[in-house]
Design an enzyme around this catalytic site. Structure first.
Site, PDB file in Angstrom:
ATOM      1  N   HIS A  94      -7.475  -5.553  -1.534  1.00 34.58           N
ATOM      2  CA  HIS A  94      -5.956  -5.061  -0.997  1.00 34.58           C
ATOM      3  C   HIS A  94      -5.176  -5.946   0.062  1.00 34.58           C
ATOM      4  CE1 HIS A  94      -3.683  -1.243  -0.834  1.00 34.58           C
ATOM      5  NE2 HIS A  94      -3.714  -1.192   0.522  1.00 34.58           N
ATOM      6  N   SER A 114       1.016  -1.039   0.010  1.00 30.45           N
ATOM      7  CA  SER A 114      -0.015   0.194   0.114  1.00 30.45           C
ATOM      8  C   SER A 114       0.859   1.217   0.076  1.00 30.45           C
ATOM      9  CB  SER A 114      -0.912   0.084   1.089  1.00 30.45           C
ATOM     10  OG  SER A 114      -1.934   0.820   1.040  1.00 30.45           O
ATOM     11  N   ASP A 125      -8.596  -5.202  -6.086  1.00 33.08           N
ATOM     12  CA  ASP A 125      -8.313  -3.976  -5.324  1.00 33.08           C
ATOM     13  C   ASP A 125      -8.594  -2.590  -6.019  1.00 33.08           C
ATOM     14  OD1 ASP A 125      -7.037  -1.952  -3.730  1.00 33.08           O
ATOM     15  OD2 ASP A 125      -5.066  -2.874  -3.927  1.00 33.08           O
TER      16      ASP A 125
END
Length: 636
Positions: A613, A495, A581
């Site tokens: 994610h 991320s 995602d």
């Protein structure tokens, strides 16, 4: 005497060699403990253990009770849990029951508009929020229902009839988003009553009250532009909730608000921290809450003084190198919580508030851990380039030998505003990394709760600035140790941590020998154009890329954009991406992989079409672990 000492040494050697190290396979066999609640009689804790099955590619759950004073766990059936624990969805007078379900509220699908074309797969949108997290908007929204408490014969009533809004909130909201008033005459629920593009650009959730008798709804927090969440009532009936002040800022300071005699009192206004969760004491004189502090999550308390002019200053109740997670409840002098550290998954503990003594109640994974040689973790405080003190966790391999040299990984945390504490991940697991022979360096860089709000906020609009210096200060400081093999440094993260990997790949000056980025932001401009929660990039990037006079935004899309440093890439990189995602979309990984391949850099693309994610399915999780360590063996 010499023979005796020799015998001890031999015995210790045999014991050590008999111990195993944590492996991906062992990690995915651990039971995952979650508390359901304290029994109605206050004598037992009811909890669930979910154990992944790689073979079946799913998790299997069992349910148990255990005395609050400790003892043997007893397995029960899932249906029994409803009878043992107070059901918060049943009104205090027992007449009604709350629930939630998805309701069709808008036309989105081609066949909604053209019924005769019922095989059409078209989707038609007039605004944003057309997809969120891992799901496309198909015209349905979560709504809260209530019904007379007569079992299956009761007809549920939709308290949000016709509204294109969600309660519980998507994607993670549950029954904590709606509660009964103490007099059973109204329902309090959390909702962001915005639609389409307005929804995607705002964090303004509010608390709403639905009156059962009049069938009317009023906004209880309309004066606050940010998040209002987690409603609860004090024992005396005072509405309490968590509140962030600023619209669009999902990582703002989270405070405890009590509505007392018509006034909203902020119990944590005079404290430089951010609340995660809270629970009232049974006598209504205190609130216990959890919050990050110096690389851990601890239990705090704050007195409730009503309208007293005395300042309310929270006090830290627990301390140690562990995280206190969910507050399950209070039984006498004991508060029941879940607790974890970098070497141990969540278990349920009791903490005696008077004696200051911990008691571990559940021991789901103790037998497994007893057979393992576990890593050691150390605190290290590093001076940053701007003269601040930064906590860095250093995790050392099992049976660590300081005379040896170890390959070392710089771990970059996601968020970007999230605490790096004593968490136990089933993917980014420090204990597992160290057990494979790596030293792990995990800095509490800018943008992390637990070091004051200013430290947390400094990362916004500065993604490639001071925080990058923080990363390099951490790895450079630890690299002076003789046990660190400076020729074998790696950099990993997901991320925002994945963004950090991409960015550092262009500025690291040959420090690192390999990189791994999972669901990372590679191109800030295309990130702004594809992510679903637009408020996030509006805040953290400072605005849109077309705002040419916006200095902060232009810095984000130019100076702090990893794509502009690819010409300096010269290091192998593994790129991992989930197909569902919608926070950091697949194009980010595709752009990065294509750039690496066309530049002739050793690279690999690990793609999970059905994951979001995160990586949640057991077999996908096992592939993730095997490819992760396979890459490190190949390149480090």
């Amino acid at each position: 005497m010499k023979k005796f000492l020799l015998l001890i040494i031999i015995t210790m050697s045999i014991t050590t060699s008999a111990q195993q190290i944590l492996s991906p396979e062992a990690l995915w066999k651990l039971g995952r403990v979650s508390a359901i609640g304290i029994s109605k009689d206050g004598k037992s804790i009811v909890y669930k253990v979910a154990t992944p099955s790689v073979e079946e590619n799913k998790s299997n759950s069992k349910f148990y009770t255990i005395p609050v004073t400790g003892g043997n766990a007893v397995e029960i059936q899932e249906n029994d849990t409803k009878d043992l624990v107070i059901d918060k969805n049943i009104s205090p007078d027992g007449k009604y029951i709350l629930s939630s379900q998805e309701v069709k509220t808008e036309n989105v699908l081609g066949k909604d508009f053209y019924p005769e074309l019922d095989k059409s797969e078209a989707q038609i949108y007039d605004g944003l929020d057309y997809r969120h997290w891992d799901t496309w908007n198909n015209g349905t929204h979560n709504h809260v229902f209530y019904a007379i408490n007569k079992g299956s014969k009761a007809t549920p009533i939709d308290i949000m009839k016709g509204e294109p809004f969600d309660s519980p909130q998507k994607p993670f909201g549950g029954d904590e988003d709606y509660i009964w008033s103490l007099n059973s005459k109204s329902i309090i629920y959390v909702c962001k009553k915005k639609f389409g593009t307005a929804y995607a650009t705002s964090t303004n959730t509010d608390l709403y009250e639905f009156d059962i008798e009049t069938k009317t709804t009023k906004n209880l927090t309309e004066n606050n532009p940010g998040y209002d969440t987690n409603p609860a009532f004090s024992p005396s009936g005072d509405l309490t909730w968590l509140q962030m002040k600023r619209d669009g800022y999902e990582a703002d300071k989270n405070d405890i608000i009590v509505r007392f005699k018509g006034m909203d009192i902020n119990l944590t206004a005079n404290w430089d921290g951010s609340v995660e969760s809270f629970k009232w004491s049974p006598d209504g004189e205190k609130i216990y809450f959890t919050a990050a502090i110096d690389g851990t999550i601890q239990l705090f308390e704050v007195d409730f003084l009503g309208l007293s002019k005395m300042a309310m200053i929270p006090k830290q109740v627990t301390s140690g190198d562990f995280d206190v997670h969910a507050i399950v409840g209070i039984s006498g002098d004991n508060i029941i919580v879940s607790r974890t550290d970098m070497n141990h998954a969540d278990e349920i503990y009791s903490y005696n508030l008077k004696k200051k003594i911990w008691l571990q109640l559940t021991k789901t994974n103790d037998e497994t851990y007893s057979k393992l040689a576990l890593p050691k973790f150390e605190r290290r405080y590093v001076t940053t380039t701007d003269g601040k003190k930064m906590l860095v966790w250093v995790i050392l391999p099992p049976n660590f030998d300081k005379t040896k040299k170890y390959p070392t990984l710089l771990y970059c945390q996601g968020g970007p505003q999230s605490p790096l504490t004593q968490f136990y991940s089933f993917r980014w697991n420090f204990s597992l990394m160290a057990s494979q022979g790596y030293v792990v360096v995990a800095p509490n860089r800018r943008g992390m709760y637990g070091h004051g709000q200013a430290w947390n906020e400094q990362i916004s609009k500065d993604w490639g600035g001071q925080v990058m210096d923080d990363y390099l200060s951490a790895i450079d400081d630890v690299s002076v140790e003789s046990y660190v093999d400076k020729s074998r440094l790696g950099c990993i993260g997901a991320s925002y941590g994945g963004y950090s990997v991409y960015y550092l790949a262009g500025i690291h000056n040959n420090r690192f020998k390999t990189f791994i980025s999972h669901d990372g932001v590679f191109n800030t401009q295309s990130m702004f154009g594809t992510t679903e929660e637009v408020f996030f990039n509006n805040w953290d990037f400072g605005g849109a890329y077309w705002e040419k006079d916006n200095v902060a935004a232009q810095k984000a899309y130019n100076q702090f954009n990893p794509i502009n440093f690819v010409d300096k890439w010269n290091t192998p990189i593994l790129i991992i991406q989930g197909g569902k995602d919608y926070r950091v979309c697949i194009g980010q990984a595709q752009e990065a992989f294509q750039a690496a391949q066309l530049r002739g850099i050793k690279s690999r693309f690990l793609y999970f079409p059905e994951e979001n994610h995160w990586v949640l399915k057991p077999q996908n999780g096992m592939v993730w672990q095997r490819e992760f360590y396979k890459w490190l063996k190949e390149t480090l």
